[in-house]
Each structure stands twice: as structure tokens, then as C-alpha cells.
Scaffold this motif. Structure first.
Motif, PDB file in Angstrom:
ATOM      1  N   ALA A  25      10.669  -6.178   5.361  1.00 55.37           N
ATOM      2  CA  ALA A  25       9.848  -7.386   5.291  1.00 55.37           C
ATOM      3  C   ALA A  25       8.395  -6.979   5.112  1.00 55.37           C
ATOM      4  N   HIS A  26       7.983  -5.933   5.812  1.00 52.36           N
ATOM      5  CA  HIS A  26       6.598  -5.491   5.673  1.00 52.36           C
ATOM      6  C   HIS A  26       6.336  -4.975   4.280  1.00 52.36           C
ATOM      7  N   LEU A  29       5.922  -7.889   1.863  1.00 49.32           N
ATOM      8  CA  LEU A  29       4.641  -8.590   1.921  1.00 49.32           C
ATOM      9  C   LEU A  29       3.512  -7.706   1.403  1.00 49.32           C
ATOM     10  N   ASP A  30       3.560  -6.435   1.765  1.00 45.88           N
ATOM     11  CA  ASP A  30       2.522  -5.527   1.265  1.00 45.88           C
ATOM     12  C   ASP A  30       2.534  -5.465  -0.239  1.00 45.88           C
ATOM     13  N   ALA A  31       3.740  -5.385  -0.795  1.00 45.25           N
ATOM     14  CA  ALA A  31       3.840  -5.282  -2.259  1.00 45.25           C
ATOM     15  C   ALA A  31       3.233  -6.510  -2.921  1.00 45.25           C
ATOM     16  N   ILE A  33       0.893  -8.525  -1.796  1.00 46.43           N
ATOM     17  CA  ILE A  33      -0.564  -8.542  -1.713  1.00 46.43           C
ATOM     18  C   ILE A  33      -1.164  -7.499  -2.635  1.00 46.43           C
ATOM     19  N   SER A  34      -0.542  -6.322  -2.701  1.00 44.70           N
ATOM     20  CA  SER A  34      -1.061  -5.280  -3.601  1.00 44.70           C
ATOM     21  C   SER A  34      -1.061  -5.773  -5.034  1.00 44.70           C
ATOM     22  N   GLU A  89      -3.067 -13.154   4.546  1.00 45.59           N
ATOM     23  CA  GLU A  89      -2.499 -12.722   5.831  1.00 45.59           C
ATOM     24  C   GLU A  89      -2.575 -13.836   6.857  1.00 45.59           C
ATOM     25  N   THR A 197      12.408  -1.625  -1.892  1.00 49.67           N
ATOM     26  CA  THR A 197      11.347  -0.628  -1.919  1.00 49.67           C
ATOM     27  C   THR A 197      10.800  -0.403  -3.319  1.00 49.67           C
ATOM     28  N   GLU A 198      11.548  -0.862  -4.320  1.00 50.20           N
ATOM     29  CA  GLU A 198      11.073  -0.658  -5.689  1.00 50.20           C
ATOM     30  C   GLU A 198      10.233  -1.824  -6.170  1.00 50.20           C
ATOM     31  N   LEU A 200       7.107  -3.132  -5.796  1.00 50.69           N
ATOM     32  CA  LEU A 200       5.769  -3.092  -6.371  1.00 50.69           C
ATOM     33  C   LEU A 200       5.767  -2.402  -7.725  1.00 50.69           C
ATOM     34  N   GLN A 201       6.513  -1.302  -7.819  1.00 50.08           N
ATOM     35  CA  GLN A 201       6.550  -0.582  -9.095  1.00 50.08           C
ATOM     36  C   GLN A 201       7.097  -1.480 -10.203  1.00 50.08           C
ATOM     37  N   THR A 202       8.164  -2.225  -9.881  1.00 51.44           N
ATOM     38  CA  THR A 202       8.729  -3.131 -10.887  1.00 51.44           C
ATOM     39  C   THR A 202       7.728  -4.202 -11.277  1.00 51.44           C
ATOM     40  N   MET A 205       5.177  -2.693 -13.601  1.00 53.03           N
ATOM     41  CA  MET A 205       5.639  -2.332 -14.939  1.00 53.03           C
ATOM     42  C   MET A 205       5.952  -3.557 -15.785  1.00 53.03           C
TER      43      MET A 205
END
Lengths: 279, 551
Positions: A25-26, A29-31, A33-34, A89, A197-198, A200-202, A205
Motif C-alpha cells: 500500500a505504501h 501511494l508513493d508511486a 505521488i512520484s 498526503e 512494485t513495478e 512507477l516504472q510502468t 514508461m
């Protein structure tokens, strides 16, 4: 990345299902916001709106409607980014704490998309020069069931198509046909990942470039979308079916009566005569 | 050589006609003339009207009453009328045949050239039509008549209505007379265009023309009188009762009517012209007022010029209305009663509209008004869930119970309270590389599937030919699909024909094209896949319909 900025409306799904995968979950949410930060940082004219949706409500995380605080920069990064992060947040925390008991179990994504479209339209009308705003919507979703919101989704897609707004969809988990159709209708991109876990990268891209730039990049070819309707009696996809002319419900075979709106269909076959009773 | 009964009805039959010293009968039908010997039942002579160049008759004084037909290739047939009832009867029969033959010759001669010319013109105008013609007709995929009926018919409709050419303003002045120096004769050169301009501008002259020519006087006499009349010269011989004196009276009446209607029009402010200005001085009146009325000849000429201009304008604006009125008059010779399109013919047009109505007409625009809202009946749904869910597949596995959701919500609350956004750690490297691998794989897969299907990679000529095949196939398929649903017998027949045509097209054009594409150009064999698929679908639809119908 043209000289004109793009308004990105992120619709983030905060359904409690997120809690099933705990640490993730963290990450999720981080992804999100990034990615919002990346969007704002890539072009100075880019603008952002973030809407979160869970099963009870939809709420604008940024621009926030509750308080406006002018915070001075603390750690050397762009003030706007800091503002965005804090706003998201804060609103998120207050949203998760808010609890009502309702019957709705599905995420109100369609409502969030609708609010996003309205926000885009409002930006357009409020602009001094009434310039056309380049906008797109990015939907990040974790649950795959769309429940009883078919009509709402279709209305959103058709409105978005009309104002030229692409709806991109990034699903975490399993495929959802309705969202895939929506991305196809509006000219957006649909993708489904299986590992959170993937994410943000997705996102970077596939969804960082706006629609015009994507045509020049080497992106994966879109799959064929399955537009087949499912019949109302068995919920199985059919190629050819019969449709009620009153309420547009789909049936796999010809029925004399529509069970949704209780309309009787006239058929060519004569009605069967009841045999006379012999005494 | 027998005449088929349907197309060639015998229009005229004359017995006792000799040809090459044999007795027989002469027959005139719609398309040819034939002669049959008395005892036989086959035609010894059969000539199409198209082949006949001219016909000649023997002069009055000769004992034999003969009729000769001369063909284009100089050969001729001579028929001798020898009715036993006497010479008069022979002459009468011969004249009858001559007249009828003349009519039929002109009829048959006029039709083909015009039609052919028009067809040629249509083919020249549209390259697309020409291509379709060349692709479909010579290969016998579709017959010539069908082509012109179906495909060209649609094309002609899409062209829209043709516009008429208007009347030139100087048409009378353009008839420049040439003087023959010796006798003082004046020669006018008339062309059919000038004649039609005169008819359009002066309908009274057209009526007179219809009455006088060709019974009472010839064309040249009529036109000579016309040029001597008031239309063309200012000094008319008013003493003799002329053909055109009636016309002049008619024109005067019309002129007065027009002037009156203009004067009485409430929207025109013409008071200044007809009233004397109250503060006019003597000098003003001298310049403007009196001089104009003094010379009656000038006034007359000015009036004639004005009337001609007005008639020219009327000829253009009233042409459509007049055509409609003529049609109505032709249909109802009694001059009244119900008209086909339901509108009363002349009364509404002539009634003067009130001033207010005319102003309102100029102010209001129909399409700017609000459209009237129609009442729609409400839709009653008895099973709300089904209606709202829509035609989507049910994924029962993922639906959660409300209690479960509440529990999860508590969990989420706890989780979020523990959350501190650490953006630099939002993506770890391993997962990122994995995602990148997936992404590259899918990109690579997508690229190879595109292949030769894109049209830009075809060699030049093949590209154009493929386009032509597609356009002909598309046209045929369009006609095929427009037959559905086949409710009337004509549509069903057309459907059968179109299906046959499609099969023929498939065999004649598509298969050779595909083979040529593979052999000559070494192309990917999937180049015509889409087209063959379309044909398959059409075929399946036809088979299904046939199966269902024959039940």
C-alpha cells in the motif's frame, strides 16, 4: 512534450482492497505521488489534478478544497512539488479515516472520471483566452470489478471522446474489459501489471508522454479489444444476440418477454392455442 | 429471320406491294421495315430504320406508284404499290407509308446518338465511373444494361439537379441585321438560341408561334413579321391587323399590371415619384418634370426597354413556377380540382400578403427558432441491477461483502497512519528492470506483426491495381448489402443477381489478381485477405438468408 502544457488528471483508486497487500500500500501511494511530481517537473506548463476514489466517496486531493497554506520551501526542491505532496498526503489521510457504513462495495471510479472531466471543462472556461486545454486522464486501479456502473462508465467515455480527452488506464491485478473498452474509445492506452512494485516504472514508461508524443515513440501495439456484449441471462459473451428495443438489454436467444422492462415482443409465430377441455 | 412478337409490334401493314416483280405485303414495326412475299412466311426484306438514309417517292406523273428506300451503303429497295382498287388508293397507301416511315426513322435515329453521347459524356466526366465500367463490363461480370441502370443511376442522382441557362440581356440586339446592298433587303440571322430566348421572354409570342406555325405561315414569314413588329422597331404599321398587334395589347396589359403591383406594394416608399414636391421651384420643374413627358416617342421607347428587361428577369425567376403550373395545367384540363402535391395552384401566389406578414417573413428564420420538444414516454425498469450492470461479464470472484470491506477499511486506516511518504524509495531497481524487460518484449512483439500489410510498402503498380480492385469490389458489395433486408420481390431478385455477380467477380478478378501478386511481385499472400474475408461474409449472409427463407 510540446511547448503547451498538459493537464493530467490522475484518478487513484483507494479501495480498502489495497490493505490486503500490506507494505505494498505504501509503495502504491508513493508511486502515485512520484509520478505526479514527474509530470509537473517535466514541463513548466504542465498542470495537475488528483482525484482519489474509494467505495464511499471521491475527493480532490490536489488542488485541495479544504485549506490553502502557503508553505515556504523547506528542503530545496520546487515549491509546487512540495505543495502537491503535502496536499495529497493530508487529504488522503483524512479520507481514509472517514468511515460510513454503506452498501456500496465497488470503487467509485466512474464518478471520479466524471469529476475529472468537469474539472477539465472548468479549466477551459476559466482560462482568460479560452484556449483549448490539452488534457488527459490517467486511471490507476487496483480492483477489477466494475459492478453496477456500466452506464456511468459509458457516459464518461463518450463525453471524453467528444471533448477529445484520452483516458489511460493502468490496472494492478487482473484485466477489466470495460476499462479496456474505454481506453480504446477515447484513444488512451490500457495496460495491466501484476506486481505492484513495478507500478512507477510502468507509469513512467507508458504514461509519462502525452498522446501526441506517444505516436512518435515505440510503444507496444494495442491488443484487439473485445467489444462483445454479455447476455443478460447467462452473463456470457455472445457474438450475435437479440436486443430489447425498449431498454436495450441483450439476450442470447429470442425471448417473448423482456425481463428487465417487462415488454412483450411480437413474434411471427402465432400464439399457441390452449386445447379445449373435454368434459 | 423472324420478328419476335413482343418488342416489334406491327404498326402498319400494307397489302399488294410488289418487290422485284413478286406480290407481297409491306410491314412497318417499331424498329424496322419488312416485306414478305404472299405465299411465304419469312421476310425477304428486313431493314432497320437506323440503316435507312432516306426515302424517295416516284413523281406524280409516272404510271407506277413507287417508294424507294436508300440505305447508308447506297443499296436501295424499291416497292411498287399495286392495289387493285385503283391508282388513288395506291397513292394514298404510299403516302401513308412514307409519312409513317419518316416518323419512325426520325424517332429511331434520334434516340441512339443522344443516349450514346450522354453515356460517353458521363464516362468522360468521372474517372471513377470509367474505371468501374472498364473493370466490370468487358469481363462480363456485370451486363451493360445492369451497369447503366444500377451504378450509373446512383451516380447521376448524386450529381444533383441541372441548372438552366438564362436569357442574355442583349439577345435582341445581338441579332445584327445585314443589309444586302442591292435591293435594300435586310437579312437577319436567327439561331435556335435566339428563338428560345424570345420564347422565354415573351410567352405571348410563343403562344402565337404555336398557333401560326406551321399551319398558316412558315417559320421565316413568322420571324419576318416579328422583326417588323413593335418588338423590334419603333414605327409600327398599326393600320394592318398584324399577328403581333394582339401581342402588343397583351403586353400593354401586363405592363400596367406590373406597374400597378409595384406601386401598390406597401413596402416600397414611392411617394416621392408620383407626388409633386411641395417646395419645388420653377427651375426644378423645368429640368426634371416637363421635358420627360414632352416627347411621346422617347417615353414609348423607354417603356418598351423597361418592359423587355422586366420580362427577361421574369423569365428566369418564374421558370420553375411556370413549369410546375404547366404540369398542373396539363394534368387537370378542367382547370381545377385537387393537385398532386396538395397545394392550390395559382390563387395563393397571386394574393397580396399583408405588410405585416411580409415584414415578419423577412425577420424570422426557421432554423434559429427553438425546436419544439417532443414528449417521450418514461422507461420503467423492473430489474434495476441488471440494467445498471449492463452487458458486461460477471466477475463474481472479486465481489466483496460489505462486512469484508469494513474490515479491510480498518486495515487500510492502520496502514495509512503508519505511512510516511518516502518518494526516493518509491521504486526499487529490480522491479524496475523487470518492468523494463516486459515492456521491451511487448514492443518487439508488436513491431513484427505489422509487416507487409501497410500499403506504403507495396510496389507502385500493384498499389494502384489493388486500389482499383478494391473500388470495384466495394461498389458491388455496397449494392449487395443495400438489398438487405429483402422485403420486396424486386429486392430479392436483385439480391440473387448481386450474389451471382459477386461470385463471378471473385473468380474473374480476385483469384488472378492474387496469383499475379504472388508470382509477379513476390508479395505476401495475405495482401487480399481482407477482401476475401469481406466476400466470405457476404456469401455466408446470403447462404443464411437462403436457408432461412426456403424453410
Amino acid at each position: 512534450m510540446g511547448s503547451e502544457g498538459c493537464l493530467l488528471v490522475m484518478v487513484i483508486d483507494i479501495h480498502p482492497q489495497l490493505a490486503e497487500a500490506d507494505q505494498h500500500a505504501h509503495t502504491y501511494l508513493d508511486a502515485c505521488i512520484s509520478f505526479a511530481n514527474i509530470h509537473l517537473a517535466s514541463n513548466v506548463r504542465n498542470t495537475l489534478a488528483v482525484i482519489a476514489a474509494n467505495h464511499q466517496e471521491t475527493r480532490f486531493l490536489y488542488p485541495s478544497t479544504t485549506e490553502e497554506q502557503d508553505k515556504r520551501q523547506k528542503d530545496g526542491r520546487l515549491e509546487l512539488l512540495g505543495l502537491v505532496d503535502d496536499s495529497i498526503e493530508r487529504e488522503l489521510r483524512s479520507m481514509v479515516v472517514d468511515k460510513h457504513h454503506g452498501e456500496q462495495t465497488e470503487s467509485l471510479i466512474s464518478g471520479a472520471i466524471g469529476r475529472g472531466l468537469l474539472y477539465i471543462k472548468r479549466q477551459e472556461t476559466e482560462d482568460i483566452l479560452s484556449k483549448r486545454v490539452h488534457a488527459r486522464i490517467l486511471v490507476v486501479k487496483i480492483s477489477s470489478d466494475t459492478g453496477g456502473q456500466y452506464l456511468n462508465y459509458i457516459n464518461n467515455y463518450l463525453s471524453a471522446q467528444k471533448i477529445g480527452t484520452a483516458i489511460d488506464v493502468c490496472l494492478v491485478g487482473s484485466d477489466c474489459g470495460l476499462l479496456q473498452q474505454g481506453a480504446d474509445i477515447t484513444g488512451g492506452c490500457y495496460h495491466c501489471i501484476h506486481e505492484i512494485t513495478e507500478l512507477l516504472q510502468t507509469l513512467i514508461m507508458m504514461y509519462q508522454a502525452d498522446v501526441a508524443t506517444r505516436k512518435k515513440l515505440n510503444t507496444p501495439a494495442p491488443e484487439a479489444v473485445d467489444y462483445r456484449a454479455a447476455c443478460f441471462c447467462h452473463r456470457s459473451l455472445v457474438d450475435m444476440g437479440n436486443v430489447c428495443s425498449n431498454c436495450l438489454s441483450v439476450y442470447c436467444k429470442a425471448v417473448p418477454l423482456c425481463t428487465t422492462c417487462n415488454v412483450i415482443f411480437q413474434t411471427d409465430r402465432p400464439l399457441m392455442k390452449i386445447g379445449k377441455k373435454k368434459k | 429471320m423472324s420478328m419476335s412478337g413482343e418488342r416489334e409490334d406491327i404498326l402498319l401493314q400494307v397489302n399488294h406491294v410488289r418487290y422485284k416483280k413478286n406480290n407481297g405485303q409491306l410491314y412497318l414495326s417499331q424498329t424496322r421495315v419488312g416485306w414478305m412475299m404472299d405465299e411465304s412466311d419469312t421476310f425477304a426484306v428486313s431493314v432497320m430504320y437506323n440503316d435507312i438514309r432516306t426515302q424517295k417517292i416516284s413523281p406524280e406523273g409516272k404510271p407506277k406508284v413507287q417508294l424507294q428506300i436508300v440505305l447508308h451503303d447506297i443499296s436501295s429497295y424499291t416497292f411498287h404499290f399495286c392495289n387493285t382498287e385503283g391508282r388513288e388508293k395506291q397513292v394514298a397507301e404510299r403516302n401513308q407509308v412514307k409519312e409513317r416511315l419518316g416518323q419512325l426513322m426520325t424517332q429511331n435515329r434520334r434516340q441512339p446518338p443522344d443516349e450514346l453521347m450522354e453515356k460517353k459524356r458521363m464516362l468522360d466526366e468521372s474517372e471513377q465511373l470509367q474505371q468501374l465500367y472498364r473493370a466490370l463490363v468487358p469481363t462480363a461480370i456485370i451486363s451493360v444494361d445492369e451497369f447503366w441502370k444500377e451504378i450509373a443511376g446512383q451516380y447521376k442522382q448524386s450529381l444533383g439537379p441541372q441548372l438552366d441557362v438564362g436569357v442574355s440581356g442583349a439577345f435582341l440586339a445581338d441579332v445584327k441585321p445585314q443589309t444586302d446592298g442591292n435591293n435594300g433587303k435586310i437579312q437577319y440571322n436567327l439561331t435556335p438560341e435566339i428563338m428560345s430566348s424570345v420564347f422565354k421572354t415573351y410567352p405571348a409570342v410563343r403562344k402565337k408561334h404555336g398557333e401560326y406555325v406551321p399551319h398558316r405561315m412558315s417559320e421565316s414569314e413568322f420571324w419576318t413579321l416579328f422583326f417588323q413588329s413593335h418588338y423590334y422597331t419603333i414605327h409600327t404599321n398599326t393600320r394592318t391587323q398584324n399577328v403581333f398587334s394582339e401581342c402588343s395589347k397583351h403586353d400593354d396589359r401586363e405592363w400596367n399590371r406590373d406597374v400597378l403591383s409595384t406601386q401598390n406594394d406597401p413596402l416600397f416608399d414611392l411617394d416621392n415619384i408620383y407626388e409633386e414636391r411641395p417646395l419645388a421651384t420653377d427651375s426644378d420643374l423645368k429640368i426634371g418634370g416637363t421635358k420627360a413627358g414632352s416627347n411621346a416617342m422617347h417615353a414609348l421607347m423607354i417603356k418598351r426597354f423597361n418592359q423587355q428587361s422586366l420580362n427577361i428577369i421574369k423569365a428566369q425567376t418564374h421558370s420553375e413556377k411556370e413549369k410546375l403550373l404547366d404540369e398542373i395545367a396539363a394534368k387537370n384540363p378542367t382547370g381545377g380540382g385537387v393537385v398532386a402535391n396538395g397545394q392550390p395552384p395559382t390563387t395563393d401566389i397571386d394574393q397580396p400578403k399583408s405588410k405585416k406578414a411580409r415584414i415578419e417573413e423577412k425577420l424570422a428564420y426557421n432554423d434559429l427558432e427553438k425546436s419544439s420538444t417532443t414528449e417521450t414516454p418514461a422507461l420503467t425498469i423492473h430489474q434495476r441491477d441488471r440494467y445498471l450492470t449492463g452487458p458486461t461479464q460477471n466477475t463474481f470472484s472479486n465481489s466483496l461483502h460489505p462486512d469484508q470491506v469494513v474490515r479491510l477499511q480498518e486495515q487500510l486506516d492502520v496502514s495509512v497512519s503508519r505511512w510516511q511518504p518516502t518518494l526516493p524509495n518509491s521504486q526499487d531497481a529490480e522491479s524496475a528492470t523487470r518492468a523494463l524487460h516486459h515492456f521491451s518484449d511487448s514492443c518487439r512483439k508488436g513491431r513484427s506483426a505489422v509487416g507487409v500489410r501497410s500499403g506504403g510498402q507495396l510496389p507502385g503498380n500493384l498499389h494502384k491495381e489493388l486500389g482499383q480492385v478494391y473500388s470495384s469490389a466495394g461498389e458491388l458489395l455496397r449494392h449487395f448489402w443495400s438489398c438487405f433486408p429483402p422485403r420486396t420481390p424486386q429486392l430479392q431478385e436483385k439480391l440473387h443477381k448481386m450474389h451471382e455477380t459477386l461470385c463471378r467477380f471473385h473468380n474473374v478478378t480476385i483469384r488472378p489478381f492474387q496469383e499475379m501478386a504472388i508470382n509477379d511481385y513476390n508479395c505476401n499472400s495475405s495482401i487480399l485477405d481482407h477482401l476475401t474475408e469481406m466476400f466470405h461474409i457476404a456469401n455466408t449472409k446470403f447462404e443464411n438468408w437462403k436457408a432461412r427463407n426456403s424453410r
